[in-house]
Design an enzyme around this catalytic site. Sequence first.
Site, PDB file in Angstrom:
ATOM      1  N   CYS A  83       0.777  -1.237   0.000  1.00 57.61           N
ATOM      2  CA  CYS A  83       0.000   0.000   0.000  1.00 57.61           C
ATOM      3  C   CYS A  83       0.811   1.291   0.000  1.00 57.61           C
ATOM      4  CB  CYS A  83      -0.964  -0.010   1.165  1.00 57.61           C
ATOM      5  SG  CYS A  83      -0.271  -0.702   2.665  1.00 57.61           S
ATOM      6  N   HIS A 146      -1.299   7.246   4.382  1.00 58.66           N
ATOM      7  CA  HIS A 146      -0.282   6.187   4.323  1.00 58.66           C
ATOM      8  C   HIS A 146       1.063   6.625   3.759  1.00 58.66           C
ATOM      9  CE1 HIS A 146      -0.527   1.567   4.681  1.00 58.66           C
ATOM     10  NE2 HIS A 146      -0.554   2.163   5.848  1.00 58.66           N
TER      11      HIS A 146
END
Lengths: 527, 527
Positions: A83, A146
């Site tokens: 991710c 993220h």
Amino acid sequence: METAKLVTLVVWITAVSPCVYSKQSEQMRKNGTRPNIIVMLMDDMGWGDLGVFGHPAKETPNLDKMASEGALMTDFYSGNPLCSPSRAAFLTGRLPIRNGFYSTNAHARNAYTPQKIVGGIPDSEILLPELLRKAGYKSKIIGKWHLGQQERYLPLNHGFDEFFGSTNCHFGPYNNKNTPNIPVFRNGEMIGRYYEEFEIHQKTGESNMTQLFIEEALKFIDEQHAAGNPFFLDWTPDATHTPLYASSGFLGNSQRGLYGDAVMELDSGVGRILEKLRDLKIDSNTFVFFMSDNGAATYAKEQGGSVGPFLCGKETTFEGGMREPSIAWWPGKIKPGIISRQLGSIMDLFTTAVELAGLSIPKDRIIDGSSLLPLLLNGEEDPNKAIFYYRGDEMMAVRQGLFKAHYWTWTNSYSEFKHGTNFCPGQNVTGVMTHDQTNHTDSPLLFNLGLDPGEKYPIKSSSAVYKEVMPSLEAVVKDHKNKLVAGEPQLNICDKAVENWAPPGCVKLNKCLPIPKSNPFNCTWVH
Amino acid sequence: METAKLVTLVVWITAVSPCVYSKQSEQMRKNGTRPNIIVMLMDDMGWGDLGVFGHPAKETPNLDKMASEGALMTDFYSGNPLCSPSRAAFLTGRLPIRNGFYSTNAHARNAYTPQKIVGGIPDSEILLPELLRKAGYKSKIIGKWHLGQQERYLPLNHGFDEFFGSTNCHFGPYNNKNTPNIPVFRNGEMIGRYYEEFEIHQKTGESNMTQLFIEEALKFIDEQHAAGNPFFLDWTPDATHTPLYASSGFLGNSQRGLYGDAVMELDSGVGRILEKLRDLKIDSNTFVFFMSDNGAATYAKEQGGSVGPFLCGKETTFEGGMREPSIAWWPGKIKPGIISRQLGSIMDLFTTAVELAGLSIPKDRIIDGSSLLPLLLNGEEDPNKAIFYYRGDEMMAVRQGLFKAHYWTWTNSYSEFKHGTNFCPGQNVTGVMTHDQTNHTDSPLLFNLGLDPGEKYPIKSSSAVYKEVMPSLEAVVKDHKNKLVAGEPQLNICDKAVENWAPPGCVKLNKCLPIPKSNPFNCTWVH
């Protein structure tokens, strides 16, 4: 209003000399159009999860319709099998090995940004919203960021005007003693924490987070439309990342369990966002791209997504790890019903967005993405486009055309595998799925993904095909490696002191937790 | 013309008392409509081979369009994991265990009709065209018959008015000494043999057979339309069965190799047939159903089709062996864009066709098929519909709703597997894929195919779900077994004397070969 925006644009062009208009964007500037840009970036959703990509449940009517109205991309890739690096690749247009979203603590390891990570997106990287701002765009990220936990890495410090969501996955619940619960931010400040103000029911998986993410998106679109701003919406809901969740209206609706419920809710969100664009009559001025950040989390078994006919999943550089369900949509511009087998990657969205905004990409660094507009608007294909499959600091594989060569293979270690972590459940391809890091550099494992999309039948190195194909792939790799200047690795150092004990905003909420003493250490990346 | 046909119909009703009109067909009779029926039955094509079912190559534009104009069936099954029994199931509306298309030479073996088979479709079975004839239909089968080699089993002796194709697969070439080449028939007589008059190039795979099968179909439709006959076309081309073939215009066109070339040619054939119906303005009076006879021949590796996300392939009773890419099409009657997850099987086509013709199904025997018209025309689903997965004489598994219980599992024997025959290449699900015939009758292996379409995660027998679901599945099985009267097995005896040495028509062609002395023996079925 339109005049004012053009002025902003022109001022910027004067000020930033390395950026000049491309030919296509020059035309757009002349037409006075700066289309809105929406990227819908799912979390751990697999290539095989959408009806239109072949899931037998066929529970994604809105996405299937979106595909029929736009362009379905069959051979489109994430920037990484994990991710954080993939999201960093998107927003910088650069491979993680360049933008620093990798680790050198051990060879070929997937690394991301857990709470304890010290690093994040370097200031030296130019993020898409930083560029778009100069063309008058307002940018918002809704969902999972993220790209770093610490304050200096937050979205508003990297070009976004607004942020609603979290720096990390909704892992937890934690006890706020050994580990703090993950904060949810509005813009630069925490407004609560997962499992506290933002509930996710541990047993049922009930949560209204996706509804919040949808409402935030609709509101942002309304507001920017009312203000006459071109906008960039980075919509990154994370309901399909374990622990899965869905809201009460969707729980139990799918034949696929909680994972399917989450997919159905996201699908409905896609439908509502596209409907909003139509309602506001800005659909023909909004470029929308749907995809996922990496392959299906096959290790989650029935709680994970589907890789369709591909090998392995998330964390691996097999097709299941990086090939993504991808749809481009722009009514009136992209012809409905296009199916494109053009190779592409999430980094192309960076370059496409820059071109859509009438800008040019930075000239002082290598940008890996290429614009999709020649393909999507004029059907111009690029047979030379190559995809590089990295795991941390290692280029594991390369694809050009239908051929993919694995220079290294690795699923995960025997010890991890024996302890139940399986990235390829139900699959077994001897010599291809390897539990030790296997170096094939002297004789790469070659596949024809047209004949063999499942990477089951390596082409014999003695064959004529191998001898014909490998030299051109070798040349692609050589060129890539020659030009490669690896960025400073950002994901090496961990420290419990940087966890979300006391993020910005905690004072107002009276939710600051005591920060432990700093004790940096090398993060351990096992895969 | 219309009057004359009605007279024929009425006469038949008077003569055959057990058959009475159903409610729905009564309405059709009143409206004077007897729609044409076309079943397009592919050979070894897998669930995952069509773009609309998720193949990444997306090389089936005509079938994808057909699906968007009609109803896509996600959960539709063959009658068996092997060709002959599945085709017999279609034309009789009955499971092979009832119509005799199985063997008792060994337990749970797949059997079919090779050249040396003595048996075939029994005269006691009522085939679909036999029924349809009584409603004035003209019936033709174009392609592979596979319901028996000997003269008495030929299509014209079982209700068809016309036949172009072969009794068997296009295996070969043979030497006409140990084994004769497979004959191609027009109606009741051989007009040549594969690899002789009907060429298939051994090295390139070039053959114009599919073009012949397409042309025959278009001609038949034209002729029946001109004559004012309602018609039944059983279009069964076999280019996707190994040895694969395609015509020069398609060779090399696919990214999937020869298999993909064959698929593309068949897809174009589907397009041309549907176009013919539109050109003749009989599309709204023609019910068309596309499917395949069994799962993808995964043992053929890159030369076989795709099972999509399912387990194993042809020859097995896992989903990859029997779930089929299925599309119903009837413009103006079936609403475009329907996606149905209703369980169904090839045997339902029998009952549907009978109803379409305004007839009733025979009352003197069990018919396993049920009509699809309530579903396709009115959206009426049947949650109780069950699918029985047989391998030869053994009911291996049963499905109702989303749940499937395996009573027996077997891929193939260790010795076959060790010699390279793999029905599940690249797959490995311990305890599910078994190389010995494993009896789970005391505690069937239960799967939720919604959550787990790949049959990877058996539901624990100690779980609440298992305890809730199994009793109802057990009841379905008990009822099925109680009512089961197995037919006389037809596929036990082989004899080289019955091979195609001197089929009808050979004298005219001067192509009769000497018939060896009869020496019947028990056929060996290894899978």
